[in-house]
Design a protein around this motif. Structure first.
Motif, PDB file in Angstrom:
ATOM      1  N   ALA A 194     -10.055  -6.618  -5.864  1.00 20.07           N
ATOM      2  CA  ALA A 194      -8.664  -6.195  -6.079  1.00 20.07           C
ATOM      3  C   ALA A 194      -8.675  -4.725  -6.504  1.00 20.07           C
ATOM      4  N   PRO A 195      -9.128  -3.832  -5.608  1.00 21.14           N
ATOM      5  CA  PRO A 195      -9.244  -2.422  -5.983  1.00 21.14           C
ATOM      6  C   PRO A 195      -7.874  -1.785  -6.204  1.00 21.14           C
ATOM      7  N   VAL A 196      -7.876  -0.699  -6.969  1.00 20.56           N
ATOM      8  CA  VAL A 196      -6.658   0.085  -7.148  1.00 20.56           C
ATOM      9  C   VAL A 196      -6.278   0.681  -5.792  1.00 20.56           C
ATOM     10  N   VAL A 197      -5.007   0.569  -5.415  1.00 14.17           N
ATOM     11  CA  VAL A 197      -4.544   1.080  -4.124  1.00 14.17           C
ATOM     12  C   VAL A 197      -3.762   2.372  -4.357  1.00 14.17           C
ATOM     13  N   PRO A 198      -4.248   3.502  -3.899  1.00 15.08           N
ATOM     14  CA  PRO A 198      -3.522   4.764  -4.071  1.00 15.08           C
ATOM     15  C   PRO A 198      -2.208   4.760  -3.295  1.00 15.08           C
ATOM     16  N   LEU A 199      -1.208   5.449  -3.840  1.00 18.14           N
ATOM     17  CA  LEU A 199       0.054   5.600  -3.126  1.00 18.14           C
ATOM     18  C   LEU A 199      -0.008   6.767  -2.161  1.00 18.14           C
ATOM     19  N   MET A 200      -0.869   7.741  -2.433  1.00 16.21           N
ATOM     20  CA  MET A 200      -1.040   8.853  -1.511  1.00 16.21           C
ATOM     21  C   MET A 200      -2.225   8.561  -0.600  1.00 16.21           C
ATOM     22  N   ALA A 246      -9.644  -9.134  -0.780  1.00 15.50           N
ATOM     23  CA  ALA A 246      -9.233  -7.732  -0.834  1.00 15.50           C
ATOM     24  C   ALA A 246      -8.029  -7.460   0.061  1.00 15.50           C
ATOM     25  N   LEU A 247      -7.995  -8.081   1.233  1.00 13.44           N
ATOM     26  CA  LEU A 247      -6.853  -7.893   2.128  1.00 13.44           C
ATOM     27  C   LEU A 247      -5.579  -8.465   1.509  1.00 13.44           C
ATOM     28  N   LYS A 248      -5.685  -9.623   0.856  1.00 12.94           N
ATOM     29  CA  LYS A 248      -4.521 -10.242   0.225  1.00 12.94           C
ATOM     30  C   LYS A 248      -4.036  -9.419  -0.971  1.00 12.94           C
ATOM     31  N   SER A 249      -4.953  -8.804  -1.695  1.00  9.12           N
ATOM     32  CA  SER A 249      -4.568  -8.100  -2.921  1.00  9.12           C
ATOM     33  C   SER A 249      -4.149  -6.649  -2.688  1.00  9.12           C
ATOM     34  N   ALA A 578       3.401   2.336   1.496  1.00 13.38           N
ATOM     35  CA  ALA A 578       3.570   1.411   0.367  1.00 13.38           C
ATOM     36  C   ALA A 578       4.374   0.187   0.791  1.00 13.38           C
ATOM     37  N   LEU A 579       5.447   0.398   1.556  1.00 16.31           N
ATOM     38  CA  LEU A 579       6.264  -0.713   2.026  1.00 16.31           C
ATOM     39  C   LEU A 579       5.496  -1.604   3.004  1.00 16.31           C
ATOM     40  N   THR A 580       4.741  -0.977   3.895  1.00 14.39           N
ATOM     41  CA  THR A 580       3.975  -1.750   4.870  1.00 14.39           C
ATOM     42  C   THR A 580       2.925  -2.611   4.176  1.00 14.39           C
ATOM     43  N   ARG A 581       2.230  -2.032   3.192  1.00 15.84           N
ATOM     44  CA  ARG A 581       1.230  -2.820   2.456  1.00 15.84           C
ATOM     45  C   ARG A 581       1.888  -3.987   1.710  1.00 15.84           C
ATOM     46  N   ALA A 582       3.059  -3.724   1.122  1.00 11.66           N
ATOM     47  CA  ALA A 582       3.755  -4.795   0.410  1.00 11.66           C
ATOM     48  C   ALA A 582       4.173  -5.914   1.371  1.00 11.66           C
ATOM     49  N   LEU A 583       4.631  -5.546   2.560  1.00 10.70           N
ATOM     50  CA  LEU A 583       5.003  -6.547   3.563  1.00 10.70           C
ATOM     51  C   LEU A 583       3.788  -7.360   3.999  1.00 10.70           C
ATOM     52  N   ARG A 584       2.642  -6.688   4.177  1.00  7.13           N
ATOM     53  CA  ARG A 584       1.419  -7.376   4.597  1.00  7.13           C
ATOM     54  C   ARG A 584       0.941  -8.351   3.525  1.00  7.13           C
TER      55      ARG A 584
END
Length: 771
Positions: A194-200, A246-249, A578-584
């Motif tokens: 569950a790595p930190v996901v950068p916004l940039m 990792a893909l889920k998180s 960010a929106l695409t990752r949240a949707l996924r």
């Protein structure tokens, strides 16, 4: 116990480094530890902070560096050393260890550069020699216990000195040999999932899974291949499980399989088949985009590849080039080193010949790029005693190759020879090089690995002022003379390194112990420390899994969302990611475009400017019909969005609904005036607005792509009102395919704010008007 993970480079680089993510996960899993991150500020930000006397802080809580118990630097590259000093000084921590008092944090460092700690011995309190997953728990435990007992800094350092794999210069001196920390079994450390996901966007904006650590191919120039022995694979089933988590998180759409040589992983084919089959419906890529493929022959002739124990032949390379272009790649990069031991002019000519042969093998199917780096001898390698090229010698050899390559489909690139020179000084440097480092830093050296920032002239001044003789550090070393890193034992024996150096002289190859007999490097005890391979049965079983594509009918959902607070500083691309990752990450099954690089079918009404807050944005998402309640989906998506972004509504569109671009009519804005706006200014603004509304046209001029463009904005302004009591202007602006008017145009040309003051007006988009 507060631990600051400090990376002496930019956020984009640091957040792409797997080691940082691993330690962040390991440390924060300890119940008594709070780990945060800190990165080197770019020079413009440093200037702002120094001007305002702001200390460097952590990213998570904006806590000053000096308030942490321990600061841990990751030292991956010698040319980041000045950044490390800058971060300490900006954190209000004395640069030299001897000047720090009991209330200052302990400063430790790890990574490959720690295997020659001499140049940094005056600045670092303790070095971690080897892998960090296990040792960080012992370090934090010792410090936490020391805090309870309120012991002195010196006593605490003495305790750290008793931990295996820790070198404390003020305790051990140069006479105590510090053995590398025992290598770990990767299967016992499944991090990070569950790595930190950068916004940039970062350098490597994807999931990175370490499939193996170490390498026993035995390239004689390669430090990593010596330091991280033995070779250890992670089980294929565990990797597949980690990818799922990792893909889920994270919501990422790409996975990268990392090791020093991923193609050597014993279960690479079933693992790739498993990942591709299992995640096909989510269109997850395996970092194999068919743009550019990289190969590293390292040397131009078979003779030189025997010298360095590379093993490949020119024929092997050319066959690979043909296969790569046949598989659809459009360009190939070939990496070579110049200045290797025993290199002659014929070997440089071999690089040229191999480049042209690779181009012929391409058969007009793409481009070939030759990349040249300068060999810098590294500690703990068979070539640690060898000579490094001077600047003049490097330039001569670079020019020899560049002048003989004249084909528009054959490009030559080279690493800055001055950077290679400094890398060599520090990689084999002693304590005197630490004085050079401090002098160069005081002169303003920063980001020395970045060509746009690099100031070699300042380094030259520092070299002169400290009396450093460069030739003393570039020269060949006798095998009998002491080396600055003799007190560090990396596990590979000195006898093995000497034997490998002698084999290089006679062009004798050393087999890979993974596939041959033990070569007596002395790393393994064949009980706890040995080569480890993936469980092949698990790998084959995993490859049988497959998820079939969904067959539900496609539907279009319209989502409205906000962009407020700090989220308003996201660019449109970052917001969309960010929106695409949240949707996924949600339970909605997205639909994708066709082709080699499929993308989710997502469209936006418009792109909102960076810095502008918005209470109503729209996006259309094409997906399989959602079987559950839409409020539940809204909660799922919101849970994965950053602060300041929130889904306000989701609705299913009918088949006759217009697409967003055709539905867009305009926008409503609130322009919040500065608090110090006085009555006279408000009166003037009211007059400007009245005059504007009475006009039939209102042409303005602005710069666009270097040209002055004049445009009549009056037809685009449907309403504009001043509320003097609230110091607020409300306006409604019409959007058209031919263009529109921007809030900044209203602020400057109607309200009358000068360009240098326009940013003082806070802009909020309150509504996106659809028809």
């Amino acid at each position: 116990m507060r631990f600051l993970l400090a990376f002496p480079d930019t956020y984009e680089v640091g957040m792409s480094h797997l080691g940082l993510q691993i330690l962040y996960a390991v440390l924060n899993a300890l119940p008594y530890v709070a780990a945060e991150r800190c990165f080197a500020p770019w020079p413009d930000r440093e200037h702002q902070m120094r001007l305002r006397r702001l200390p460097l802080t952590s990213l998570e809580s904006a806590a000053p560096m000096a308030g942490f118990d321990i600061i841990g630097f990751s030292l991956q590259y010698e040319l980041s050393y000045t950044n490390m000093l800058n971060m300490l000084e900006m954190g209000e921590i004395p640069l030299k260890s001897a000047e720090r008092l009991n209330h200052h944090p302990l400063v430790i460092a790890g990574g490959p550069c720690a295997f020659n700690p001499a140049p940094l011995a005056a600045f670092i309190d303790a070095f971690v020699i080897g892998e960090g997953e296990e040792v960080v728990a012992e370090i934090t435990s010792a410090i936490a216990e020391g805090k309870k007992q309120n012991i002195s800094r010196d006593t605490l350092l003495a305790r750290l000195a008793g931990i295996d794999g820790i070198y404390v210069p003020c305790v051990h001196g140069k006479n105590t040999v510090i053995k590398k920390r025992k290598a770990i079994d990767l299967n016992a450390w499944p991090h990070p999932v569950a790595p930190v996901v950068p916004l940039m966007q970062t350098v490597h904006d994807r999931i990175v899974l370490e499939i193996a650590r170490g390498c026993t191919r035995g390239c004689r120039f390669c430090q990593a291949g010596m330091l991280w022995r033995p070779y250890r694979e992670r089980n294929a089933q565990l990797i597949a499980d980690m990818a799922d988590q990792a893909l889920k998180s994270t919501g990422h759409d790409e996975v990268s399989l990392l090791s020093l040589s991923s193609g050597d992983y014993s279960c690479i084919e079933p693992l790739i088949q498993n990942l591709m089959q299992k995640h096909y419906t989510q269109r997850v890529a395996l970092a194999l985009r068919k743009t550019s493929f990289t190969l590293a022959p390292e040397a131009g002739t078979d003779k030189m590849r025997q010298v360095i124990n590379k093993g490949n032949t020119a024929d092997d390379l050319l066959k690979s080039v043909d296969k790569i272009f046949a598989a659809g790649w459009k360009s190939i990069k070939l990496y070579f080193m110049i200045g290797l031991p025993h290199e002659e002019e014929s070997d440089l000519a071999g690089i040229i010949d191999l480049g042209y042969q690779a181009l012929r093998a391409a058969r007009h199917r793409g481009q070939v790029t030759i990349s040249l780096s300068t060999f810098a001898p590294k500690p703990h390698t068979p070539f640690q005693w060898e000579k490094q090229l001077s600047l003049e010698e490097t330039y001569d050899r670079q020019n020899f190759i560049r002048q003989r390559m004249n084909n528009r489909n054959l490009t030559v690139k080279w690493h800055d020879a001055r950077m290679s020179l400094l890398e060599g000084l520090f990689s084999r440097g002693d304590e005197k090089i630490g004085d050079l480092l401090l002098c160069a830093y005081r002169k303003g050296c920063r980001f020395d690995g970045w060509s746009e920032i690099f100031r070699f002239d300042l380094w030259q001044e520092a070299i002169r002022e400290t009396g450093i003789n460069i030739d003393d550090y570039l020269r060949a070393r006798a095998t009998t003379e002491p080396l600055p890193w003799d007190n560090i034992d990396c596990g590979v024996s000195r006898d093995f390194l000497l034997s490998e150096r002698q084999k290089a002289d006679t062009q004798e190859a050393t087999p890979d112990c993974r596939y041959d007999a033990c070569q007596n490097c002395d790393v393994c005890d064949f009980a706890d420390t040995k080569n480890i391979f993936s469980d092949k049965a698990l790998g084959r079983a995993a490859a049988q899994e497959q998820i079939k594509p969904a067959t539900a009918p496609e539907k279009v959902y319209r989502l409205s969302f906000t962009k407020t607070g700090r989220a308003r500083f996201l660019s449109h691309l970052e917001l969309a990611m960010a929106l695409t990752r949240a949707l996924r990450r949600s339970s909605l099954s997205l639909c994708y475009s066709a082709g080699f690089h499929p993308h989710p079918k997502i469209s936006f009404a418009t792109a909102t400017s960076v810095g502008m807050a918005s209470l109503e944005e729209y996006m259309d998402v094409t997906a399989a019909e959602y079987p559950a309640d839409l409020p539940h989906l809204k909660n799922e998506i919101d849970a994965a969005l950053p602060e300041g972004m929130e889904i306000t509504d989701i609705k299913l569109l009918s088949y006759v609904a217009k697409e967003l671009a055709r539905s867009l009519h305009g926008f409503a804005y609130n322009l919040i005036l500065p608090a110090e706006t006085d009555e006279e200014n408000l009166k003037n603004m009211a007059g400007h607005i009245e005059k504007f509304l009475a006009a039939t046209s209102f042409p303005i001029s602005r710069q666009s792509k270097g040209k002055t463009v004049t445009r009549d904005i009056r037809p685009f302004v449907e309403a504009i009102t001043l509320n003097a009591g609230e110091k607020k202007v409300t306006t409604t602006l019409r959007h058209a395919q031919t263009g529109s008017v921007r809030p900044i145009d209203i602020i400057q040309h109607i309200l009358g704010f000068p360009a240098d003051q326009a940013q003082q007006v806070y802009v909020i988009k309150t509504k996106t008007i659809l028809t």
